[in-house]
Scaffold this active site. Structure first.
Site, mmCIF file in Angstrom:
data_model
loop_
_atom_site.group_PDB
_atom_site.id
_atom_site.type_symbol
_atom_site.label_atom_id
_atom_site.label_comp_id
_atom_site.label_asym_id
_atom_site.label_seq_id
_atom_site.Cartn_x
_atom_site.Cartn_y
_atom_site.Cartn_z
ATOM 1 C CB THR A 68 2.285 -4.589 -4.770
ATOM 2 O OG1 THR A 68 1.644 -5.652 -5.495
ATOM 3 C CG2 THR A 68 1.345 -3.709 -4.189
ATOM 4 C CD GLU A 69 8.294 -7.422 -2.843
ATOM 5 O OE1 GLU A 69 8.824 -8.521 -2.548
ATOM 6 O OE2 GLU A 69 8.630 -6.407 -2.346
ATOM 7 C CG ASN A 70 1.582 -8.947 -4.384
ATOM 8 O OD1 ASN A 70 1.991 -7.801 -4.070
ATOM 9 N ND2 ASN A 70 0.301 -9.451 -3.879
#
Length: 241
Positions: A68-70
């Site tokens: 996930t990009e977070n």
């Protein structure tokens, strides 16, 4: 070739299959179709929105590691009931679960993974995809529309394979697989596989190849679009402007 089964993985097909004994794919069926085609052991990013539902259809033994990009590796399916932790969310702010071995890191490190070519597959939504694989998924250009670039440009340029999920036709009936994108572009010639409710397409240097259809035929789809469609096992092209 006509097949009256429900759904099936498109990878490894030698002939185009028309599933005529059913209607178009539902949302969960579409997510399951994408999940079946993700190679075992891949590192994968699922984009915001419908692509996140692919996580719910990945087999536990597939060895697929979700990014996930977070800032997370090892994301599991969506969290429900007592599994919901408000501090454990994906990039779309949806509560998720973690799998054994999950790890967390800075947002900048997450983008370094995306931009550095470390992801095998990303799955994105789209407003339009062109017959060359150009992707438009962040802005329609409509007055009052809110642009939403996010990390899509980084994923489109950094992932080794880009899969797209979308409906094949807009609400007004116009096709979203087009000769040229008319919306602002996210990436050029980046999409390799397009999953829609009515068909699955491979996009490459030789154009658009239909792998499977659902509730319709290649000939009927070609009549509704301005894109030349090719099929597996048959040299005849269909449609085109």
């Amino acid at each position: 070739m006509t097949d009256h089964t429900t759904t099936g993985g498109a990878a490894g097909r030698v002939r185009t299959v028309e599933h005529l004994g059913r209607g178009p794919l539902g949302r969960d069926e579409l997510a399951a179709a994408v999940a079946r085609d993700i190679p075992r052991g891949s590192f994968v990013n699922l984009g915001i929105g419908q692509p996140t539902t692919v996580a719910d259809h990945l087999p536990a033994d597939a060895g697929v590691v979700l990014h996930t990009e977070n800032g997370m590796l090892g994301m599991g399916p969506a969290a429900r009931g007592d599994d919901v932790d408000p501090d454990l969310i994906n990039a779309g702010k949806v509560p998720v679960t973690e799998l054994p071995g999950a790890s967390y890191f800075h947002h900048a490190d997450s983008f370094a993974m995306m931009r550095g070519g470390h992801l095998d597959v990303c799955v994105l939504g789209a407003f339009q995809v062109s017959e060359r694989g150009d992707l438009a998924n962040w802005h329609t250009g409509a007055p009052g529309a809110i642009p939403a670039v996010g990390g899509a440009m980084d994923l489109a340029g950094g992932a080794k394979s880009v899969f797209v999920m979308m409906t094949l036709f807009a609400k007004d009936g116009t096709p979203k697989l087009v000769p040229e994108c008319t919306y602002p572009l996210t990436g050029l010639a980046c999409v390799s596989r397009l999953y829609t409710d009515q068909a699955v397409f491979h996009i490459g240097p030789d154009g658009v190849t239909v792998l499977e259809t659902y509730g319709t035929t290649v000939r009927h789809l070609a009549a509704r679009m301005d894109v030349t469609l090719h099929t597996l096992g048959d040299p005849r092209p269909y449609g085109g402007s």
